[in-house]
Design an enzyme around this catalytic site. Sequence first.
Site, PDB file in Angstrom:
ATOM      1  N   LYS A 155      35.801  50.896  36.521  1.00 49.44           N
ATOM      2  CA  LYS A 155      36.956  50.845  35.762  1.00 49.44           C
ATOM      3  C   LYS A 155      37.245  52.029  34.779  1.00 49.44           C
ATOM      4  CE  LYS A 155      38.693  46.464  37.602  1.00 49.44           C
ATOM      5  NZ  LYS A 155      38.452  45.134  37.373  1.00 49.44           N
ATOM      6  N   LYS A 178      36.344  53.496  47.687  1.00 48.83           N
ATOM      7  CA  LYS A 178      36.806  52.107  48.412  1.00 48.83           C
ATOM      8  C   LYS A 178      38.178  52.120  48.271  1.00 48.83           C
ATOM      9  CE  LYS A 178      37.021  48.634  44.926  1.00 48.83           C
ATOM     10  NZ  LYS A 178      36.819  47.615  44.458  1.00 48.83           N
ATOM     11  N   LYS A 197      44.071  49.388  44.826  1.00 51.10           N
ATOM     12  CA  LYS A 197      45.350  50.005  44.316  1.00 51.10           C
ATOM     13  C   LYS A 197      45.334  51.016  43.230  1.00 51.10           C
ATOM     14  CE  LYS A 197      45.508  45.596  43.845  1.00 51.10           C
ATOM     15  NZ  LYS A 197      45.638  44.258  43.609  1.00 51.10           N
TER      16      LYS A 197
HETATM   17  P1  AMP Z   1      40.490  42.046  43.814  1.00 50.09           P
HETATM   18  O1  AMP Z   1      41.960  42.594  44.278  1.00 50.09           O
HETATM   19  O2  AMP Z   1      39.757  42.978  43.383  1.00 50.09           O
HETATM   20  O3  AMP Z   1      40.718  40.765  43.197  1.00 50.09           O
HETATM   21  O4  AMP Z   1      39.670  41.667  45.244  1.00 50.09           O
HETATM   22  C1  AMP Z   1      39.891  40.497  45.901  1.00 50.09           C
HETATM   23  C2  AMP Z   1      38.892  40.474  47.070  1.00 50.09           C
HETATM   24  O5  AMP Z   1      38.981  41.735  48.022  1.00 50.09           O
HETATM   25  C3  AMP Z   1      37.384  40.561  46.596  1.00 50.09           C
HETATM   26  O6  AMP Z   1      36.515  39.554  47.264  1.00 50.09           O
HETATM   27  C4  AMP Z   1      36.869  41.924  46.807  1.00 50.09           C
HETATM   28  O7  AMP Z   1      35.591  42.152  47.100  1.00 50.09           O
HETATM   29  C5  AMP Z   1      37.711  42.309  48.152  1.00 50.09           C
HETATM   30  N1  AMP Z   1      38.106  43.665  48.164  1.00 50.09           N
HETATM   31  C6  AMP Z   1      38.735  44.380  47.667  1.00 50.09           C
HETATM   32  N2  AMP Z   1      38.718  45.841  47.732  1.00 50.09           N
HETATM   33  C7  AMP Z   1      38.084  45.695  49.229  1.00 50.09           C
HETATM   34  C8  AMP Z   1      37.928  46.867  50.220  1.00 50.09           C
HETATM   35  N3  AMP Z   1      38.308  47.996  49.813  1.00 50.09           N
HETATM   36  N4  AMP Z   1      37.230  46.236  51.207  1.00 50.09           N
HETATM   37  C9  AMP Z   1      36.546  45.251  51.196  1.00 50.09           C
HETATM   38  N5  AMP Z   1      37.032  44.185  50.472  1.00 50.09           N
HETATM   39  C10 AMP Z   1      37.763  44.552  49.345  1.00 50.09           C
END
Ligand code: AMP
Length: 369
Positions: A112, A234, A237
């Site tokens: 971050k 990865k 957003k």
């Molecule tokens: P977040 O939006 O950070 O709360 O992520 C929600 C879920 O999506 C978590 O389990 C993350 O590990 C998964 N996630 C977020 N970005 C990716 C990505 N690029 N590929 C696979 N899983 C993801």
Amino acid sequence: MKIISGIQPSGELHIGNYLGAIKNWLKLQADPANECLFFIADYHSITQAYNPKKKSGEILDLAIDLLALGLNPKKSVIFQQSQIPYHTELAWIFNTITPTGELAQMTQFKDKFQVMFDHFDEKHGNEKQFIDSIEDTTAENLTIKVNEQVSDLREKIKKFDNVGLFDYPVLMAADILIYKADAVPVGEDQIQHLELTRNLARRFNTKFGKTFSEPESLLTETPRIMSLTDPTKKMSKSHGEKSYIALKDSPEKIAQKIKSAVSDIGGGKDKGGDNLLSIFKAFSETKSEKSEYEKFKNNHNTGELKYAEFKPRLSELVANNFSEYRKKHAELSKNKKYVKKILAECAEKASVIAEKTLKEVKEKIGLLI
Ligand code: AMP
Ligand code: TRP
């Protein structure tokens, strides 16, 4: 198995969230042998810059997203983290058995900060571009310019810096252990947080007597979907609108984004093509889609993949997958009362389990008088 997972309400969902986590949530929910809890991690989301006027809308919209994707309140407990005070209470207790050094190693925390440095680099370019952009390159003037940039960065760090962001994984451990979960379906970026969760469970048990078991992480076949614009990072957003496909994107927008996605000429030269192929595979349901995938994959291996043919098919596949979701999302958006009612009812169910664990923990650490 008892299953728990959470997701932050901070803007729209993208196909990385879906393929890395939510797809698994739906699969686990379909097995009646599982007890599933899924929640909106709103306390986690306020560790990053946000607009307080928009937050409640983002929370509700995420609840609508999850229901529209097929989470079913008859089968799973779907709730809002901040409605259950026991998570943060347990997090405080866990804070007292967490060494600061262990948190300082967390890559999501470091990433971050890295995003902020990336924005800085985007603005200023690399060192050479930076120096080229300065007309008067005397040592004295360069020192002044560098100091200006450093103070700019220092200001940004100040705005960004908060103990909550650092402590985030401890709250995550509490989210999981308060329900004594066995397994946690998440994307690959969360594995390190799960390791910390297991360490905390073990440490707590050693100090205060056996209380928690050590939960496992559950990954999908696509635990790490990469950015469309920079396949070495990865999908997220934080890298700009063109870098990800939002579940809400119209079929036209999906096609545009995939058309301009970075690909490659095959033979493993870079990751763009591999990433697009893994997305195709993950969305292939029918026999004919699966054999189509095999054909594209073989062509990619031999360097003969025609992106002008592959990309429109991929766009179609992704857009079709979310047509039902788009319809349901529009319907549920008109019925926010119903959505709030589900969250409130589920919070009551989750509270019963969480309260019991917290009581046991308080007793073990000697706070119950
Ligand atoms: P977040 O939006 O950070 O709360 O992520 C929600 C879920 O999506 C978590 O389990 C993350 O590990 C998964 N996630 C977020 N970005 C990716 C990505 N690029 N590929 C696979 N899983 C993801
Ligand atoms: N940290 C997770 C993410 O950024 C969200 C989250 C918070 C979570 N608490 C959790 C996931 C507990 C699984 C279990 O995606």
